[in-house]
Write an enzyme that holds these catalytic residues in place. Sequence first.
Site, PDB file in Angstrom:
ATOM      1  N   LYS A  59      51.789  41.206  39.484  1.00  0.00           N
ATOM      2  CA  LYS A  59      51.108  42.245  38.696  1.00  0.00           C
ATOM      3  C   LYS A  59      49.587  42.177  38.898  1.00  0.00           C
ATOM      4  O   LYS A  59      48.950  43.196  39.124  1.00  0.00           O
ATOM      5  CB  LYS A  59      51.463  42.100  37.199  1.00  0.00           C
ATOM      6  N   THR A  60      49.041  40.971  38.832  1.00  0.00           N
ATOM      7  CA  THR A  60      47.597  40.820  39.033  1.00  0.00           C
ATOM      8  C   THR A  60      47.212  41.205  40.463  1.00  0.00           C
ATOM      9  O   THR A  60      46.196  41.859  40.693  1.00  0.00           O
ATOM     10  CB  THR A  60      47.158  39.367  38.760  1.00  0.00           C
ATOM     11  N   ASP A 104      45.795  41.563  31.080  1.00  0.00           N
ATOM     12  CA  ASP A 104      47.036  40.823  31.302  1.00  0.00           C
ATOM     13  C   ASP A 104      47.647  40.486  29.939  1.00  0.00           C
ATOM     14  O   ASP A 104      46.929  40.417  28.945  1.00  0.00           O
ATOM     15  CB  ASP A 104      46.716  39.530  32.077  1.00  0.00           C
ATOM     16  N   THR A 153      54.871  40.968  30.366  1.00  0.00           N
ATOM     17  CA  THR A 153      56.215  40.461  30.653  1.00  0.00           C
ATOM     18  C   THR A 153      57.173  40.980  29.580  1.00  0.00           C
ATOM     19  O   THR A 153      58.368  40.793  29.675  1.00  0.00           O
ATOM     20  CB  THR A 153      56.224  38.915  30.615  1.00  0.00           C
ATOM     21  N   ARG A 212      55.276  33.641  43.337  1.00  0.00           N
ATOM     22  CA  ARG A 212      54.467  32.536  42.826  1.00  0.00           C
ATOM     23  C   ARG A 212      55.216  31.215  42.925  1.00  0.00           C
ATOM     24  O   ARG A 212      54.653  30.190  43.313  1.00  0.00           O
ATOM     25  CB  ARG A 212      54.061  32.812  41.368  1.00  0.00           C
TER      26      ARG A 212
END
Length: 326
Positions: A59-60, A104, A153, A212
Amino acid sequence: MKKGNEDRNIDSILRPAKWEEYIGQIKTKENLRMIIEAAKIRNEAVDHLLFYGQAGLGKTTLATLVARETAAPLRIITGSSIEKSGDLAALLSSLEEGEVLFIDEAHRLNPAAEEVLYPAMESRKLHIVIGKGTGAHAVSIDLPPFTLIAATTRFDMLSSPLRSRFGAIFHLEFYNEDEIAEILRRSAKILGVKANEDGLSILARASRFTPRTANRLLKRARDYTVVKNLKSIDGEAAKTVLSLMEIDEIGLEPVERKLLELIAFKFGKGPVGIRTLTAASGEEQATIEEVYEPYLMKLGFLKRTPTGRVLEEAAVEHLMREKWRN
Ligand code: ADE
């Protein structure tokens, strides 16, 4: 460099800097590129965007790409860092024209801060109250065109007035194994570590379909090759690294296996309520719901039903296989 900074440094080195380098999430990428292109043609700021999905799905990274593509400055904050609505008002009023504000964990914004966002998103207005008591009066400040990108999330925890103010909403999905292997191949190249297909596919299988996690495993495998003076990450090295980390071949950690065993043996495969499960496992409800369960459900190991969590046969088979192995 200070201790502990090296890994985070690597994370930013591995982050794709161009769309062409961004692997997976094909539909999202296609749609985003179109939205950006249209905004550029109209000479407007990109519409407000919402990304939701599991942690670690990029997302980032997508927010950075949107900012980069529009040559806009990017400011990154997290929802919980905004304590008072005034903090958010101050931040919004300091935005430059076209700036991208990335929030975020947007589900952690407090309701008063959300209220500030509504008119800002809808009509680029900031409503603030000046003074106190009888002398208080409201003023409205015009904001420059800007793009809000929110990530969460927990889509279910975002209020519906907030949800409705985004021009586009994207659900980021788990990656498939081929995409993860490709990401690993790219990362290995950047880090200058050799890995054969066997090694990469073992790491990919344990990555929980999440870049990640995949990159984290790769970093640990790279450490292992350094310590053991190996030329490359082969299947044997990848397996050893997983076992040192107590991660099984499909990426489950001890706590998740414990959770599965609890449901299987203590609660007769369920249905078992989340509160009972929380008490019996000693894990936080939020961690169970946001970190463990999504992957277990993706694997087809667990189902959420109205009466509680139910274990699927595939989970029992996996637990049995693991038992035999050990
Ligand atoms: N690293 C992390 N996420 C990635 C992605 N989607 N594509 C390429 N490299 C990545």
